[in-house]
Scaffold this active site. Structure first.
Site, PDB file in Angstrom:
ATOM      1  N   GLY A  10     -51.573  -6.030 -22.703  1.00 47.39           N
ATOM      2  CA  GLY A  10     -51.989  -6.192 -24.096  1.00 47.39           C
ATOM      3  C   GLY A  10     -50.840  -6.587 -25.000  1.00 47.39           C
ATOM      4  CB  VAL A  12     -47.299  -2.714 -25.974  1.00 52.18           C
ATOM      5  CG1 VAL A  12     -46.107  -2.067 -25.294  1.00 52.18           C
ATOM      6  CG2 VAL A  12     -47.338  -2.307 -27.429  1.00 52.18           C
ATOM      7  CG  ASN A  87     -56.653   0.430 -24.191  1.00 52.37           C
ATOM      8  OD1 ASN A  87     -56.250   0.271 -23.043  1.00 52.37           O
ATOM      9  ND2 ASN A  87     -57.919   0.368 -24.517  1.00 52.37           N
ATOM     10  CB  THR A  88     -53.263   5.823 -26.316  1.00 53.58           C
ATOM     11  OG1 THR A  88     -52.375   5.154 -27.238  1.00 53.58           O
ATOM     12  CG2 THR A  88     -52.613   5.874 -24.962  1.00 53.58           C
ATOM     13  CB  THR A  90     -58.904   7.493 -32.718  1.00 52.68           C
ATOM     14  OG1 THR A  90     -57.695   7.057 -33.341  1.00 52.68           O
ATOM     15  CG2 THR A  90     -59.312   8.844 -33.295  1.00 52.68           C
ATOM     16  CB  SER A 127     -49.307   4.162 -23.956  1.00 54.11           C
ATOM     17  OG  SER A 127     -49.750   3.288 -22.978  1.00 54.11           O
ATOM     18  CB  CYS A 272     -50.195   1.806 -34.018  1.00 51.30           C
ATOM     19  SG  CYS A 272     -50.399   1.025 -32.406  1.00 51.30           S
ATOM     20  CD  GLN A 274     -57.589   5.462 -39.925  1.00 49.54           C
ATOM     21  OE1 GLN A 274     -57.429   4.795 -40.945  1.00 49.54           O
ATOM     22  NE2 GLN A 274     -58.771   5.857 -39.531  1.00 49.54           N
ATOM     23  CG  PHE A 334     -52.876  -5.589 -38.760  1.00 49.63           C
ATOM     24  CD1 PHE A 334     -52.870  -6.260 -37.543  1.00 49.63           C
ATOM     25  CD2 PHE A 334     -51.795  -4.793 -39.074  1.00 49.63           C
ATOM     26  CE1 PHE A 334     -51.798  -6.144 -36.669  1.00 49.63           C
ATOM     27  CE2 PHE A 334     -50.707  -4.663 -38.209  1.00 49.63           C
ATOM     28  CZ  PHE A 334     -50.713  -5.346 -36.998  1.00 49.63           C
TER      29      PHE A 334
END
Ligand code: NAD
Ligand code: UGA
Length: 472
Positions: A10, A12, A87-88, A90, A127, A272, A274, A334
């Protein structure tokens, strides 16, 4: 030859592993992902993410010491060091929904590592994860260790989107956390040796593993807090006659404060800030630190306030109704120089305006029409009222029939009553505003959510201008 495997291709994993390959020609780097479409894109001429300079880096190494593959298990098994950049997000439902980090992807990567590995490995957390995740990973790996030794390191990534390649080539620091025993220290040294190919030693910080994990969450929390602080000031500026850009300038000259991250805006976005603050809040709550949790929650509350304040300003300025009025939305990403729309403030602003029955014409130089429509048709997970909601269907109720995607600024603004600048793309500074004004309905409004336009010039042309943090 040392072999590295990066799990997760992704924002990163892709750029990070590509820069390692560029700087370490003697190291073989495999980037793997479960997403066939992402890997195919990394192997094509149109990379899956837009980052200035990335194409050049990938072209120099791909097919030499850098490969992109979906053969996850083979490359994990062959690697000496495994970087995990999955990915991590919410958690959207269940315990901790709306706040806690969802470690499903991390856990499944760890279980796969445990299943396929047949030799000792260093596993690197790239991550952003809750503090003490390494402990959980260690347990998963130990459970099936078959005599294999794993060393877990925390090496959080500090790159920003839009400047990822530059940030990776010239990092302000590299943080490596590991176990304090000799084996942990040896693993730290091996990872340090990789970075030492291009990063000077004084920039490589080593800590214990929990400090490294927490430092990443703290870093993002401090940055977001700074934006909420200047955004809170912007509301006060509007009420008192002060100019937020002048206040920022004054603050920036204080060496104890410094110049960066003082741009008032329509609110911070991105995948990231939030999520990482909510993760921090959840960890504080789990540790009984209610006051600390409440302190950090406020950063997000001010950000939500800033976005809704902007929508209110648009509607109230336009005679308290935008119903049926065309509003041009310039910028959806963004921030500039990225095609990423995750948690972009544009989503909330557009939904707010659609809620008041506006007709939107959206233009962004990098974000596709499909992406914008997808973003606007999804329901948000409310962080302070965690309820799992299904995505809305693309039928009448979500207002998508009032959304047009324009090919350029002039198409978006033609016949519009108002313009909202939501991303600070450089091309917006070069707009021919006289031409735009001539083609708009009158009175013609401009709402600059990024403070990039020359308010004086626009007023001279005849626009009614609102700029964040300036008296109206
Ligand atoms: P992303 O969604 O762009 O990429 C994650 C990738 O991991 C996806 O392509 C997904 O298919 C893949 N994946 C998930 N589970 C997998 C598995 N089990 N095996 C193989 N592949 C798997 O996410 P991202 O923006 O690159 O962020 C990754 C992590 O880095 C997050 O924890 C984020 O907080 C952190 N981070 C992101 C940024 C940023 O600018 N985006 C910066 C610093 C840190
Ligand atoms: C941010 C951090 O800056 C990185 O250090 C971190 O590695 C990364 O998050 C992450 O962990 O994902 P990023 O989100 O890519 O990077 O971009 P930023 O430049 O930090 O911008 C974030 C948001 O804040 C954007 O919406 C931007 O427009 C907004 N912002 C930024 C402001 O409103 N004002 C500012 O002064 C600066």
């Amino acid at each position: 030859m040392v072999k590295l495997c990066g799990i997760g291709a992704g924002y990163v994993g892709g750029p990070t592993m590509a820069v390692i390959a560029l700087k370490c020609p003697s190291i073989e780097v495999a980037v793997v992902d479960i997403s066939q479409s992402r890997i195919s894109a990394w192997n094509s001429d149109k990379l899956p993410i837009y980052e200035p300079g990335l194409e050049n880096v990938v072209k120099q190494c791909r097919g030499k010491n850098l490969i992109f593959s979906t053969d996850v298990e083979r490359h994990v098994q062959e690697a000496d060091i495994i970087f995990v950049s999955v990915n991590t997000p919410t958690k959207a439902r269940g315990l901790g929904a709306g706040k806690a980090a969802d470690l499903t992807y991390w856990e499944s990567a760890a279980r796969m590592i445990a299943d396929v590995c047949t030799s000792d490995k260093i596993v690197v957390e790239k991550s952003t994860v809750p503090v003490r995740t390494a402990e959980a990973i260690e347990q998963i790996l130990a459970h099936k260790s078959k005599g294999i030794k794993y060393q877990i390191l925390s090496n959080p990534e500090f790159l920003s989107e839009g400047t990822a390649v530059q940030d990776l080539l010239e990092p302000d620091r590299v943080l490596i956390g590991g176990n304090e025993g000799p084996e942990g220290q040896e693993a730290i040294k091996k990872l340090k040796d990789i970075y030492a190919h291009w990063v000077s030693e004084d920039k490589i910080i080593t800590t214990n593993i929990w400090s490294a994990e927490l430092s990443k969450l703290a870093d993002n929390a401090f940055l977001a807090q700074r934006i909420s602080s200047i955004n809170a000031m912007s509301a006060l500026c509007e009420a008192t006659g002060a100019q937020v850009s002048q206040v920022s300038l004054a603050l920036s000259k204080n060496p104890k404060i410094g110049p960066r991250f003082l741009n008032a805006s329509v609110g911070f976005g991105g995948s990231c800030f939030q999520k990482d603050i909510l993760n921090l809040v959840y960890i504080c709550e789990c540790n009984g630190l209610v006051e600390v949790a409440n302190y950090w929650k406020q950063v997000i509350k001010v950000n939500d306030y800033q976005k809704s304040r902007f929508v209110q300003r648009v509607v109230s300025s336009m005679f308290n109704t935008v119903s049926g009025k065309k509003i041009a939305v310039l910028g959806f990403a963004f921030k500039k120089d990225t095609s990423d729309t995750r948690k972009t403030p544009a989503i909330d602003v557009c939904k707010g305006l659609l809620g008041d029955d506006a007709c939107l014409s959206i233009y962004d130089p990098r974000v596709s029409a499909d992406q914008i429509k997808k973003d606007l048709s999804m329901n948000n997970v409310q962080w302070d009222h965690p309820i799992h909601l299904q995505p809305l269907s693309s039928s009448s109720s979500n207002g998508l029939e009032h959304v047009d995607i324009a090919e350029d600024v002039y198409e978006a603004t033609k016949d519009a009553h108002g313009i909202c600048i939501l991303t600070e793309w450089d091309e917006f500074k070069g707009i021919d505003f006289q031409r735009v004004f001539d083609d708009m309905q009158k009175p013609a409004f401009v709402f600059d959510g990024r403070n990039i336009l020359d308010v004086g010039k626009l007023r001279e042309i005849g626009f009614i201008v609102y700029s964040i943090g300036s008296p109206v």
